[in-house]
Design an enzyme around this catalytic site. Structure first.
Site, PDB file in Angstrom:
ATOM      1  N   GLY A   1       0.841  -1.186   0.000  1.00  0.00           N
ATOM      2  CA  GLY A   1       0.000   0.000   0.000  1.00  0.00           C
ATOM      3  C   GLY A   1       0.878   1.239   0.000  1.00  0.00           C
ATOM      4  O   GLY A   1       0.808   2.057   0.914  1.00  0.00           O
ATOM      5  N   CYS A   2       1.696   1.383  -1.041  1.00  0.00           N
ATOM      6  CA  CYS A   2       2.781   2.371  -1.032  1.00  0.00           C
ATOM      7  C   CYS A   2       2.349   3.786  -1.385  1.00  0.00           C
ATOM      8  O   CYS A   2       3.178   4.704  -1.374  1.00  0.00           O
ATOM      9  CB  CYS A   2       3.872   1.933  -1.990  1.00  0.00           C
ATOM     10  SG  CYS A   2       3.362   1.881  -3.724  1.00  0.00           S
TER      11      CYS A   2
ATOM     12  N   CYS B   1     -12.131  13.184  12.292  1.00  0.00           N
ATOM     13  CA  CYS B   1     -11.033  12.275  12.617  1.00  0.00           C
ATOM     14  C   CYS B   1     -10.069  12.922  13.604  1.00  0.00           C
ATOM     15  O   CYS B   1      -9.572  12.261  14.522  1.00  0.00           O
ATOM     16  CB  CYS B   1     -10.298  11.860  11.346  1.00  0.00           C
ATOM     17  SG  CYS B   1     -11.192  10.676  10.330  1.00  0.00           S
TER      18      CYS B   1
ATOM     19  N   LEU C   1      -3.451  -0.286  -5.171  1.00  0.00           N
ATOM     20  CA  LEU C   1      -4.643  -0.538  -5.987  1.00  0.00           C
ATOM     21  C   LEU C   1      -5.160   0.746  -6.634  1.00  0.00           C
ATOM     22  O   LEU C   1      -6.138   0.719  -7.362  1.00  0.00           O
ATOM     23  CB  LEU C   1      -5.750  -1.166  -5.131  1.00  0.00           C
ATOM     24  CG  LEU C   1      -5.488  -2.582  -4.617  1.00  0.00           C
ATOM     25  CD1 LEU C   1      -6.648  -3.056  -3.742  1.00  0.00           C
ATOM     26  CD2 LEU C   1      -5.282  -3.554  -5.776  1.00  0.00           C
ATOM     27  N   SER C   2      -4.510   1.863  -6.345  1.00  0.00           N
ATOM     28  CA  SER C   2      -4.944   3.156  -6.874  1.00  0.00           C
ATOM     29  C   SER C   2      -4.204   3.474  -8.174  1.00  0.00           C
ATOM     30  O   SER C   2      -2.978   3.611  -8.196  1.00  0.00           O
ATOM     31  CB  SER C   2      -4.683   4.264  -5.856  1.00  0.00           C
ATOM     32  OG  SER C   2      -4.814   5.539  -6.462  1.00  0.00           O
ATOM     33  N   LYS C   3      -4.949   3.622  -9.255  1.00  0.00           N
ATOM     34  CA  LYS C   3      -4.342   3.948 -10.543  1.00  0.00           C
ATOM     35  C   LYS C   3      -3.703   5.330 -10.519  1.00  0.00           C
ATOM     36  O   LYS C   3      -2.659   5.555 -11.133  1.00  0.00           O
ATOM     37  CB  LYS C   3      -5.394   3.866 -11.652  1.00  0.00           C
ATOM     38  CG  LYS C   3      -5.912   2.460 -11.913  1.00  0.00           C
ATOM     39  CD  LYS C   3      -6.967   2.441 -13.010  1.00  0.00           C
ATOM     40  CE  LYS C   3      -7.474   1.025 -13.249  1.00  0.00           C
ATOM     41  NZ  LYS C   3      -8.533   0.995 -14.291  1.00  0.00           N
TER      42      LYS C   3
ATOM     43  N   GLY D   1       4.449   6.633  -3.356  1.00  0.00           N
ATOM     44  CA  GLY D   1       5.803   6.124  -3.436  1.00  0.00           C
ATOM     45  C   GLY D   1       6.877   6.901  -2.715  1.00  0.00           C
ATOM     46  O   GLY D   1       8.065   6.571  -2.840  1.00  0.00           O
TER      47      GLY D   1
END
Length: 392
Positions: A176-177, A362, A199-201, A180
């Site tokens: 889950g980088c 949050c 999973l994120s394009k 980057g």
């Protein structure tokens, strides 16, 4: 003050249970006080909230009313309102049977990919508006109050990499980088070979651009792949890190997640798991599951440690960063407020108010300890080669 016409509205009657802190409610020209003492804020009701909505989920009903301007905050701020309500969370109503769709999300690969994409693929241009230049979308580390958000995010990455005790030539997996940044810093500062999965394009696309711009193609690789598919690639790593991803794994997949990490990590290797944690194993936040993180589930610290020991992991260190995340979120909230006009022009007023609730809510949840965040450092098996002191 005695309520005037108390039963005119179920909402007024219902809010009376949150009397730990005094506040006013204005409705139809009348003012009602909840609790004793000087009111700390005023809730202005422009449109009543149906009883069935309040009883199905108080937090969701109030949040949606705020998003629609059915209620407004006067003589106070959103943070205090949410914090005061969360401190009385045992008085909130939640009927999961009336909200089955929110508490029965699929935890299959294809469905989780859609869930992740719904949040992280809102567009890099959106996140660039209010995150710091590193595009770090996780808890920062404030060594002192004078630090900027960018400095604190860099300090978080440095602290995380220090804990991993990296050496030149090592291999590092980031599950889950994101965009980057952590992998790139590890490659630059420690000379490791980094591999990330997301999973994120949108995150994957920017990650590629960053790697190419820095000429790190031989050192850093980011793949658009589910972590569960990594063992099929016959990879193994000296170190594994995962920051802010466990919240998307799903309770049914905890064992699979830990089993996968165990299979990918070399004997004696280090695994740093960084995750928001709940104080129990209940799923109760209907607003977050409906609007912000579909399918999101917070593990408890005891769950994570217990499952780690179901495999070959041995916990070396646990650190709470709760107050750091409160401050991080308040920085994001203030940054987001500064770009309200830009976001509203593209996404609408309701989206802006929804994200105000998310960021501010949050922050309040971390401040009062309703939720926590932990970094858990583990070894695979016994490692007697690490330095003896905690801060090596």
């Amino acid at each position: 003050m005695i309520f005037k016409q108390l039963m005119d509205s179920f909402l007024i009657h219902y809010l009376g249970r949150f009397d730990k802190f005094p506040f006013n409610v204005e409705m139809h020209g009348d003012t009602y006080q909840i609790g004793e003492g000087e009111p700390e804020f005023t809730i202005q009701v422009n449109k009543d909230i149906p009883k069935k909505d309040l009883m199905a989920s108080t937090s969701l009903a109030l949040a949606e009313a705020y998003m629609r301007h059915d209620i407004e905050i006067k003589d106070g701020d959103l943070f205090n309102v949410i914090a005061h309500l969360l401190e009385q969370s045992d008085r909130l109503s939640l009927d999961k049977s009336a909200l089955k769709g929110l508490f029965s999300f699929s935890e299959k690969k294809r469905d989780q990919q859609r869930q992740v994409s719904s949040h992280y693929d809102l567009g890099n241009d959106f996140y660039e508006l209010w995150l710091d230049p590193t595009l770090s979308y996780s808890c920062a580390y404030f060594k002192d109050d004078s630090m900027t958000l960018e400095q604190a995010q860099k300090a978080k990455v440095d602290r995380t990499l220090d804990k991993l005790y990296l050496k030149p030539g090592m291999s590092l997996l980031d599950i889950g980088c994101g965009w980057g940044y952590l992998l790139i810093e590890a490659a630059k500062k420690y000379g490791v070979k980094g591999y990330g999965c997301t999973l994120s394009k949108e995150q994957w696309k920017m990650g590629q651009e960053r790697i190419e711009k820095l000429g790190l193609q031989d050192q850093v690789t980011i793949d658009l792949i589910d972590y569960r598919d990594l063992p099929d690639k016959n990879l193994s790593f000296d170190r594994i890190v995962s920051v802010g991803m466990m919240e998307h794994v799903g309770r049914q997949n905890y064992q699979t997640y830990m089993e996968t990490a165990n299979a990918l990590l070399k004997d004696g290797g280090l695994f740093l798991l960084h995750s928001i944690t709940g104080n129990d194993e209940e799923m109760s936040d209907s607003f977050m599951r409906k609007y912000i993180f579909p399918g999101g589930v917070l593990p408890s610290l005891r769950e994570l440690v217990s499952i780690a020991y179901d495999h070959e992991f041995r916990v070396q260190d646990v650190e709470s960063l709760r107050r750091h995340y409160y401050k991080t979120l308040m920085c994001w909230y203030h940054n987001f407020q500064a770009v309200h006009d830009k976001v509203e022009a593209k996404r609408g007023d309701e989206f802006v108010r929804m994200w105000d609730i998310y960021l501010c809510g949050c922050a309040a949840a971390f401040w009062i300890g309703y939720i926590d965040i932990h970094q858990i450092l583990m070894t695979k098996g016994i490692n007697n080669e690490l330095p003896m002191t905690r801060w090596y």
